[in-house]
Design a protein around this motif. Structure first.
Motif, PDB file in Angstrom:
ATOM      1  N   GLN A  37      40.646  51.327  37.467  1.00 33.96           N
ATOM      2  CA  GLN A  37      39.411  50.791  36.866  1.00 33.96           C
ATOM      3  C   GLN A  37      39.048  49.446  37.492  1.00 33.96           C
ATOM      4  O   GLN A  37      37.873  49.178  37.764  1.00 33.96           O
ATOM      5  CB  GLN A  37      39.595  50.629  35.348  1.00 33.96           C
ATOM      6  CG  GLN A  37      39.611  51.943  34.610  1.00 33.96           C
ATOM      7  CD  GLN A  37      39.867  51.768  33.110  1.00 33.96           C
ATOM      8  OE1 GLN A  37      40.137  50.662  32.648  1.00 33.96           O
ATOM      9  NE2 GLN A  37      39.787  52.867  32.372  1.00 33.96           N
ATOM     10  N   GLU A  38      40.076  48.625  37.724  1.00 34.59           N
ATOM     11  CA  GLU A  38      39.822  47.321  38.344  1.00 34.59           C
ATOM     12  C   GLU A  38      39.276  47.503  39.759  1.00 34.59           C
ATOM     13  O   GLU A  38      38.320  46.825  40.170  1.00 34.59           O
ATOM     14  CB  GLU A  38      41.121  46.509  38.370  1.00 34.59           C
ATOM     15  CG  GLU A  38      40.918  45.061  38.715  1.00 34.59           C
ATOM     16  CD  GLU A  38      42.199  44.261  38.571  1.00 34.59           C
ATOM     17  OE1 GLU A  38      42.402  43.377  39.431  1.00 34.59           O
ATOM     18  OE2 GLU A  38      42.979  44.520  37.646  1.00 34.59           O
ATOM     19  N   THR A  71      35.799  48.698  39.509  1.00 33.48           N
ATOM     20  CA  THR A  71      34.912  47.587  39.130  1.00 33.48           C
ATOM     21  C   THR A  71      34.648  46.684  40.327  1.00 33.48           C
ATOM     22  O   THR A  71      33.491  46.294  40.595  1.00 33.48           O
ATOM     23  CB  THR A  71      35.556  46.770  37.988  1.00 33.48           C
ATOM     24  OG1 THR A  71      35.828  47.627  36.889  1.00 33.48           O
ATOM     25  CG2 THR A  71      34.661  45.639  37.537  1.00 33.48           C
ATOM     26  N   LYS A  97      31.216  45.972  42.238  1.00 34.30           N
ATOM     27  CA  LYS A  97      30.718  44.609  42.468  1.00 34.30           C
ATOM     28  C   LYS A  97      30.417  44.389  43.949  1.00 34.30           C
ATOM     29  O   LYS A  97      29.394  43.789  44.311  1.00 34.30           O
ATOM     30  CB  LYS A  97      31.754  43.580  42.007  1.00 34.30           C
ATOM     31  CG  LYS A  97      31.842  43.407  40.519  1.00 34.30           C
ATOM     32  CD  LYS A  97      32.894  42.341  40.184  1.00 34.30           C
ATOM     33  CE  LYS A  97      33.110  42.206  38.697  1.00 34.30           C
ATOM     34  NZ  LYS A  97      34.179  41.228  38.397  1.00 34.30           N
TER      35      LYS A  97
END
Length: 175
Positions: free
Chosen positions: A122-123, A126, A130
């Motif tokens: 998930q990081e 993300t 970004k």
């Protein structure tokens, strides 16, 4: 002849057995037997009977003690067997509990690993989003800048390519 009242003689003349003496001796013998029976035989028989009873009691006591010892030995054997079984059961339960705990720990570790992987995914996702957004923003900004510069001055195709390459180079240096 002598008088029959005093002496009876059996047999020949001279050395016969006197019946009176014999009767007196028989009477004395019988009295002696009665006295022996009263004063010696009965107490002796009582002592012998007591001794027999004492020996019989000792034998009975010894037999009871032997039976008690045998019974106690069997009880001790059974108790030892029971204790061994309980110890074996405790060991088996401890092994089972240890296996269960091992499985729980492994499952927990797997779950934690999966959770960490998912969190990392998930990081990453993300950060990727970004980065894509930042690139899109930069591309949009560059496009606007390029368009504004193209509009400001009309360039040849060669000049436009050179301008685009410069902006791409600038964008690479900013990273």
């Amino acid at each position: 002849m002598q008088s029959l009242s005093g002496f009876l003689v059996l047999g020949a003349e001279g050395g016969g057995i006197l019946v009176g003496d014999m009767l007196v001796q028989l009477f004395v013998f019988l009295v002696l037997l009665v006295l022996l029976r009263i004063f010696a035989w009965t107490p002796l028989m009582n002592v012998m009977k007591e001794r027999e009873n004492h020996i019989a009691n000792e034998i009975d006591t010894a037999e009871k003690n032997r039976q008690d010892a045998e019974r106690m030995s069997q009880e001790a054997q059974e108790e030892l067997k029971k204790t061994r079984q309980e110890a074996h059961q405790i060991i088996e339960e401890a092994k089972k509990t240890a296996k269960e705990q091992e499985q729980d720990i492994l499952a927990s570790a797997r779950e934690e690993g999966e959770r960490l992987k998912e969190s990392a995914r998930q990081e990453i996702e993300t950060e990727k989003d970004k980065a894509i957004q930042a690139l899109q923003d930069q591309v949009a900004t560059l496009s606007v800048q390029i368009a504004s510069k193209v509009i400001e001055k009309e360039l040849s195709e060669q000049d436009q390519e050179q301008l685009i390459n410069e902006y791409i180079k600038e964008l690479g240096e900013e990273r």
